[in-house]
Write a protein that holds these residues in place. Structure first.
Motif, mmCIF file in Angstrom:
data_model
loop_
_atom_site.group_PDB
_atom_site.id
_atom_site.type_symbol
_atom_site.label_atom_id
_atom_site.label_comp_id
_atom_site.label_asym_id
_atom_site.label_seq_id
_atom_site.Cartn_x
_atom_site.Cartn_y
_atom_site.Cartn_z
ATOM 1 N N ARG A 81 40.797 48.602 49.576
ATOM 2 C CA ARG A 81 41.377 47.758 48.520
ATOM 3 C C ARG A 81 40.547 46.493 48.307
ATOM 4 O O ARG A 81 40.361 46.052 47.164
ATOM 5 C CB ARG A 81 42.825 47.420 48.880
ATOM 6 C CG ARG A 81 43.755 48.631 48.801
ATOM 7 C CD ARG A 81 45.199 48.277 49.122
ATOM 8 N NE ARG A 81 46.040 49.472 49.044
ATOM 9 C CZ ARG A 81 46.285 50.293 50.066
ATOM 10 N NH1 ARG A 81 45.765 50.030 51.271
ATOM 11 N NH2 ARG A 81 47.049 51.360 49.905
ATOM 12 N N ARG A 82 40.029 45.928 49.404
ATOM 13 C CA ARG A 82 39.173 44.743 49.239
ATOM 14 C C ARG A 82 37.881 45.118 48.511
ATOM 15 O O ARG A 82 37.384 44.357 47.662
ATOM 16 C CB ARG A 82 38.851 44.130 50.607
ATOM 17 C CG ARG A 82 40.028 43.388 51.246
ATOM 18 C CD ARG A 82 39.555 42.513 52.399
ATOM 19 N NE ARG A 82 38.932 43.292 53.463
ATOM 20 C CZ ARG A 82 39.581 43.801 54.504
ATOM 21 N NH1 ARG A 82 40.890 43.616 54.634
ATOM 22 N NH2 ARG A 82 38.925 44.485 55.427
ATOM 23 N N ASP A 85 38.681 45.399 44.896
ATOM 24 C CA ASP A 85 38.865 44.069 44.290
ATOM 25 C C ASP A 85 37.511 43.415 43.991
ATOM 26 O O ASP A 85 37.344 42.759 42.951
ATOM 27 C CB ASP A 85 39.679 43.181 45.230
ATOM 28 C CG ASP A 85 41.157 43.544 45.238
ATOM 29 O OD1 ASP A 85 41.604 44.202 44.284
ATOM 30 O OD2 ASP A 85 41.856 43.182 46.206
ATOM 31 N N ARG A 86 36.556 43.586 44.907
ATOM 32 C CA ARG A 86 35.219 43.013 44.651
ATOM 33 C C ARG A 86 34.561 43.708 43.464
ATOM 34 O O ARG A 86 33.878 43.053 42.658
ATOM 35 C CB ARG A 86 34.353 43.142 45.913
ATOM 36 C CG ARG A 86 34.770 42.190 47.040
ATOM 37 C CD ARG A 86 33.745 42.162 48.159
ATOM 38 N NE ARG A 86 33.686 43.415 48.890
ATOM 39 C CZ ARG A 86 34.435 43.705 49.958
ATOM 40 N NH1 ARG A 86 35.319 42.823 50.405
ATOM 41 N NH2 ARG A 86 34.311 44.866 50.581
ATOM 42 N N TYR A 88 36.154 45.060 40.884
ATOM 43 C CA TYR A 88 36.835 44.554 39.688
ATOM 44 C C TYR A 88 36.286 43.177 39.295
ATOM 45 O O TYR A 88 36.092 42.881 38.105
ATOM 46 C CB TYR A 88 38.346 44.424 39.938
ATOM 47 C CG TYR A 88 39.056 45.687 40.345
ATOM 48 C CD1 TYR A 88 38.620 46.938 39.927
ATOM 49 C CD2 TYR A 88 40.196 45.629 41.159
ATOM 50 C CE1 TYR A 88 39.287 48.097 40.307
ATOM 51 C CE2 TYR A 88 40.873 46.777 41.541
ATOM 52 C CZ TYR A 88 40.414 48.003 41.119
ATOM 53 O OH TYR A 88 41.079 49.136 41.500
ATOM 54 N N GLY A 89 36.028 42.341 40.309
ATOM 55 C CA GLY A 89 35.577 40.984 40.016
ATOM 56 C C GLY A 89 34.188 40.906 39.424
ATOM 57 O O GLY A 89 33.837 39.901 38.771
ATOM 58 N N GLU A 140 42.617 49.740 36.115
ATOM 59 C CA GLU A 140 42.231 48.368 36.439
ATOM 60 C C GLU A 140 40.791 48.097 36.004
ATOM 61 O O GLU A 140 40.485 47.022 35.458
ATOM 62 C CB GLU A 140 42.387 48.124 37.939
ATOM 63 C CG GLU A 140 42.086 46.710 38.382
ATOM 64 C CD GLU A 140 43.038 45.674 37.802
ATOM 65 O OE1 GLU A 140 42.632 44.500 37.643
ATOM 66 O OE2 GLU A 140 44.197 46.037 37.495
ATOM 67 N N ARG A 144 39.383 45.325 32.941
ATOM 68 C CA ARG A 144 38.362 44.280 33.102
ATOM 69 C C ARG A 144 37.280 44.352 32.033
ATOM 70 O O ARG A 144 36.366 43.538 32.028
ATOM 71 C CB ARG A 144 37.729 44.377 34.482
ATOM 72 C CG ARG A 144 38.719 44.259 35.644
ATOM 73 C CD ARG A 144 39.447 42.942 35.651
ATOM 74 N NE ARG A 144 40.427 42.843 36.729
ATOM 75 C CZ ARG A 144 40.270 42.111 37.815
ATOM 76 N NH1 ARG A 144 39.158 41.399 37.979
ATOM 77 N NH2 ARG A 144 41.211 42.072 38.737
#
Length: 508
Positions: A81-82, A85-86, A88-89, A140, A144
């Motif tokens: 998940r981390r 998230d990276r 996605y960012g 997701e 973005r």
């Protein structure tokens, strides 16, 4: 629903025109990838050989193709998940975002989930809790602003969780993806590929070969990969593709000159020039095997061990009373400790044993430990745990079914039959218990009852390989040799390890 792979419109235009309008540049800073290779699942008998090597090879290739790549190996749920998230960012409007996952995948409620190495899956609800849903990830990424979204999943493997629940279908499910998405699975929908013991998967080998061809659109690259895998596996493995790309994208842009499509790159490949027809998985009836398998010996009742009552000992003059400590210390070594559990250091069993030690009435922990013991072939320990689970909750149909199955494997056929009957009384049409009772009847020689149970299970789940193979054996023993051979061939096509699995149950 079946998704059709559309041929790129660029093929319909001249070379000069395609050089002008095709394939946006997507500079290196606009290409982002997350590559995950999960191999070390504690619940599996041994680590997978392919995922980590495949992840590393694909990482190297994507970096050469201008992607900014993060690679995760043997990632748990938090790490996955981390990493997402990276990813996605990093995404900017119009970016290319690629996700590759190799490991175990499970479908539940018609959605596909990537399984972290630390997932605790005992029932279908656990898949949705611990798994990472592909559709949610793609939504997701789309939110973005990514212009091109690509997901490559090499996760259609037979997994160690299947015997814990069988309400979900095998393999992966079709994905409902946003516009501008290209998804590829290493095998067909609801199909599984048995790990062949190779260091690298056939799917990734063919994928890397095609990615390196310049000026192919991503759709063409994956279509050629599909054809290559299908032919190399003689149609035993047929990857699945879904595309809704709104623009052309090339992994390796060239000089704008389109490569000539090889014969195997067409959507409908010509038949392979093999001397024998390409085998199919289900529809081709195999030749009737020459010798019918011998009928199983009639089940022998569990021998009752005779215990000869020894003659009464001669009277002995009463000894003077001795202090109790002397008696207690006569043989201190014999009862010092229970037999050593060879699986005591297994991480999952160790964790569950700690829970049971803290609360001996924890039925959930007892049941789960019994499942783990059974998956490792420690049936005596498994039965003891299921005994305690059922003592705490006599209506636990899952525990009843699992004890039925474990008792069947070790030959306790009459108690096993009682367990399966009770499970089906409590939950009629319980597919797992029908499958288990079919195995009881097959081992005991009641082949007509076995066929009826396997028929009922297959009506509920037509892809239940154990019932299909068991029905084939039962039909052969009942005299229907050709029908039985067809069931057996179809089951082996879906799971080449099914023969070995039944041999472990004592059924040949």
């Amino acid at each position: 629903m079946t998704f059709r792979l559309l041929l790129p419109l660029g093929l319909m235009f001249s070379v000069a025109f395609s050089a002008v309008v095709s394939w946006p540049a997507h500079a290196a800073g606009d290409r982002f990838a997350l590559v995950i290779g999960n191999a070390k699942y504690p619940d599996a008998e041994a680590p997978l050989k392919e995922p980590v090597n495949d992840a590393r090879d694909l990482t190297d290739e994507l970096k050469r193709d201008g992607f900014s790549v993060e690679t995760l190996e043997n990632a748990g749920g938090d790490a996955m998940r981390r990493g997402l998230d990276r990813l996605y960012g990093k995404i900017k409007p119009g970016s290319v975002a690629l996700l590759f996952f190799s490991g175990y995948g499970i479908q539940s409620s018609r959605q596909s989930y990537m399984i972290p190495v630390d997932a605790q899956i005992w029932q279908e609800a656990d898949v949705r809790r611990d798994g990472i849903g592909l559709e949610q990830v793609l939504q997701e990424i789309n939110s973005r602003g990514a212009g091109v979204k690509i997901a490559l999943l090499d996760a259609s493997r037979r997994n160690p969780y299947e015997r814990r629940f069988r309400t979900a279908s095998a393999g992966l499910a079709p994905v409902i993806a946003p516009s501008g998405t290209l998804v590829m699975y290493s095998a067909a929908l609801s199909a599984v590929v048995t790990d062949g013991g190779r260091d690298r998967s056939l799917f990734v080998q063919e994928l890397l070969k095609e990615i390196r061809v310049p000026d192919l659109t991503a759709e063409e690259t994956l279509n050629r990969t599909r054809v290559g895998v299908t032919r190399a596996s003689r149609s035993e493995q047929v990857p699945w593709i879904s595309s809704s790309l709104a623009e052309d994208f090339s992994f390796v842009p060239g000089n704008g000159v389109r490569p000539t499509p090889p014969a195997e790159a067409s959507v409908a490949p010509a038949p392979a020039p093999a001397p024998a027809p390409t085998p199919t998985q289900v529809v081709v009836a195999p030749p009737v095997p020459s010798p019918l398998p011998p009928a199983p010996p009639a089940p022998q009742p569990t021998p009752v061990q005779k215990v000869d009552t020894p003659p009464p000992p001669p009277p002995v003059a009463p000894a003077p009373p001795a202090p109790s400590p002397v008696i207690a210390n006569v043989a201190p070594a014999a009862p010092a400790a229970p037999a050593q559990d060879p699986f005591a250091d297994d991480p999952t069993i160790k964790s569950l044993s700690a829970k049971i030690a803290a609360n001996p009435e924890d039925a959930g922990a007892l049941y789960r430990r019994g499942q783990v013991y059974a998956s490792k072939g420690a049936y005596a320990q498994a039965i003891r745990d299921f005994d305690d689970t059922i003592r705490i909750n006599p209506k636990d149909v899952e525990a009843l079914n699992n004890r039925c199955w474990a008792r069947t494997v070790v030959g306790e056929l009459q108690p096993a039959l009682r367990d399966c009957n009770e499970a089906l009384r409590l939950r009629p049409n319980f597919v797992d218990a029908l499958d288990s009772r079919g195995l009881v009847n097959l081992k005991s020689g009641a082949v007509k009852n076995a066929i009826a149970d396997f028929d009922a299970a297959l009506k509920i789940n037509p892809r239940l390989t154990s019932s299909l193979y068991g029905r084939g054996l039962a039909k052969q023993r009942n005299g229907a040799a050709q029908e039985g051979a067809l069931d057996i061939a179809n089951a082996k096509a879906m799971d080449p390890n099914i023969v070995r699995e039944f041999e472990a149950y004592g059924v040949r």
